[in-house]
Scaffold this active site. Structure first.
Site, mmCIF file in Angstrom:
data_model
loop_
_atom_site.group_PDB
_atom_site.id
_atom_site.type_symbol
_atom_site.label_atom_id
_atom_site.label_comp_id
_atom_site.label_asym_id
_atom_site.label_seq_id
_atom_site.Cartn_x
_atom_site.Cartn_y
_atom_site.Cartn_z
ATOM 1 N N GLU A 126 7.375 3.564 5.214
ATOM 2 C CA GLU A 126 5.965 3.514 5.589
ATOM 3 C C GLU A 126 5.084 4.174 4.524
ATOM 4 O OE1 GLU A 126 8.335 4.297 9.456
ATOM 5 O OE2 GLU A 126 8.526 4.638 7.278
ATOM 6 N N ALA A 183 56.456 -7.387 -3.002
ATOM 7 C CA ALA A 183 57.381 -6.398 -2.444
ATOM 8 C C ALA A 183 57.409 -5.112 -3.262
ATOM 9 C CB ALA A 183 58.780 -6.998 -2.341
ATOM 10 N N TRP A 217 45.883 -9.461 -9.527
ATOM 11 C CA TRP A 217 44.832 -9.596 -8.530
ATOM 12 C C TRP A 217 45.204 -10.770 -7.632
ATOM 13 C CZ3 TRP A 217 41.621 -5.667 -8.470
ATOM 14 C CH2 TRP A 217 41.363 -4.987 -9.664
ATOM 15 N N ASP A 226 48.645 1.883 -7.628
ATOM 16 C CA ASP A 226 47.662 1.063 -8.336
ATOM 17 C C ASP A 226 46.791 1.843 -9.319
ATOM 18 O OD1 ASP A 226 48.606 -1.005 -6.801
ATOM 19 O OD2 ASP A 226 46.913 -1.013 -5.410
ATOM 20 N N GLU A 281 39.965 0.980 1.502
ATOM 21 C CA GLU A 281 40.795 0.105 0.678
ATOM 22 C C GLU A 281 42.125 0.821 0.498
ATOM 23 O OE1 GLU A 281 39.229 -1.801 -2.785
ATOM 24 O OE2 GLU A 281 37.157 -1.731 -2.034
ATOM 25 N N GLY A 288 46.685 0.895 1.628
ATOM 26 C CA GLY A 288 47.892 0.099 1.781
ATOM 27 C C GLY A 288 48.223 -0.169 3.232
#
Length: 380
Positions: free
Chosen positions: A58, A174, A180, A210, A301, A303
């Site tokens: 505002e 596995a 990706w 990762d 994000e 496992g």
């Protein structure tokens, strides 16, 4: 019998909602609010919430009108959230509207903050300003602020779990390889959802497997979300890329190993203890603590093991699933849930949105009870 026409969102309110979207990644922990000032059927001022401690929507819209030399006395203000009526980091917006002599204020959503709820509208009305509620826009405003509403009403952030999977539901091979599964467009879209969140959470297993950064890189942003690691035994390597700047890192542990804690703190991380009776991190306590830290949206994000634990604990409000047109065969799944004795025992979700992103599909799902709540099922 003739059906009543469906309620509509006025053009100025639609513009205000579009302005509110610009506050994504900017206004946290404050809500995302847009405001449009109309005088003689002409928009004379626009604004959206700035960074915490900065001007609210505002005030920005009134300042824009002043910069244009517009007289806002008697004007109509369209705002996506009830103007605040308390002194927080900034003065009350309701007072700013009263001081400028606007004639009418149209509001999309009542503020869920108990310090404000109903009080902002009451202050405007007491000053002789006409107050109207645009109920048709309420769901869209609530959706933009689903995390803020969650924190105000439940004391905890809205938890969104993001997963990229193949057609056969594999999130990794596995051996843990997952980069990706989806294409570049889906990855960029995922970064936009990271930007939307105030914190991104993962587990130490993902950090080790990762070595992700979990920052926002593929879309423009003015701030980085807090990165959160669930790490019961403080096994995060001090060399992990997630600890590198920019942005802050918070590690939740179940034990206090002084040497490991010091190594992580030396790399800028904060370590907090949240032990459960089982010797692991208490996930419900983590989510509650993040709420106390004013985290509105929590983006996960992780496992399959941590995903399963969050789902089993009933902490997941939304699934964001990217499906790649690939078959991977044997591998890791979305969540390592235990086998079911009956199909009726399956966790139920409902689709909120389905979209094609590049070569992949993006699915947005919510637990059936949430998806069927009209307050939280506004279309995107």
């Amino acid at each position: 019998m003739t059906e009543a026409p469906a309620p509509t969102i006025s053009a100025p309110m639609r513009e205000a909602l579009a302005l509110a979207e610009r506050a994504i990644g900017v206004s946290e922990p404050n809500p995302r609010v847009g405001c449009v000032v109309v005088r003689d059927r002409t928009v004379v001022g626009r604004g959206h919430t700035q960074h915490a401690g900065g001007a609210h929507a505002e005030v920005m819209a009134l300042a824009d009108a002043a910069a244009r030399g517009a007289d806002v006395r008697g004007a109509t203000v369209h705002v996506t959230l009830e103007p605040c009526a308390h002194h927080g980091r900034t003065p009350p917006c309701a007072d700013a509207l009263v001081a400028t002599g606007v004639g009418r204020v149209v509001i999309a959503l009542r503020d869920p903050n108990p310090l404000v709820s109903g009080k902002g509208a009451a202050r405007l009305a007491a000053a002789g300003i006409a107050v109207e509620w645009n109920d048709a826009a309420a769901a869209a405003s609530r959706e933009l602020n689903v995390g803020f509403v969650s924190r105000m009403e439940r004391g905890r952030p809205w938890l969104r779990m993001k997963v990229a999977v193949s057609l056969d539901g594999r999130s990794a091979l596995a051996d843990g390889t997952s980069q990706w599964i989806t294409g570049t467009a889906a990855r960029a879209d995922g970064h936009a959802w990271r930007k939307r969140a105030a914190a991104v959470l993962t587990g130490v297993g993902t950090v080790r497997d990762d070595d992700p950064r979990l920052d926002v890189r593929l879309v423009e942003t003015v701030r980085q979300p807090l990165r959160v690691i669930v790490d019961s035994r403080l096994e995060t390597p001090p060399t992990a890329r997630i600890l590198a700047p920019p942005g802050e890192v918070l590690v939740y542990a179940a034990i206090d190993d002084r040497a490991r804690r010091s190594a992580l703190e030396a790399h800028g991380a904060e370590v907090a203890l949240a032990p459960s009776p089982s010797g692991k991190v208490d996930l419900a306590a983590v989510v509650a603590d993040l709420g106390r830290r004013e985290i509105n949206e929590l983006h996960v994000e992780a496992g399959e093991k941590l995903n399963a634990s969050l789902l089993a604990a009933g902490l997941v409000d939304e699934l964001l699933v990217y499906v790649a047109p690939k078959l991977l065969g044997d591998g890791r799944g979305l969540a390592a849930l235990p086998p079911l004795a009956r199909l009726d025992d399956a966790l139920g979700f409902a689709f909120v949105d389905v979209a094609r992103i590049g070569d992949d599909l993006r699915l947005l799902l919510r637990p059936s009870a949430l998806a069927n709540d009209p307050r939280s099922a506004a279309p995107r």
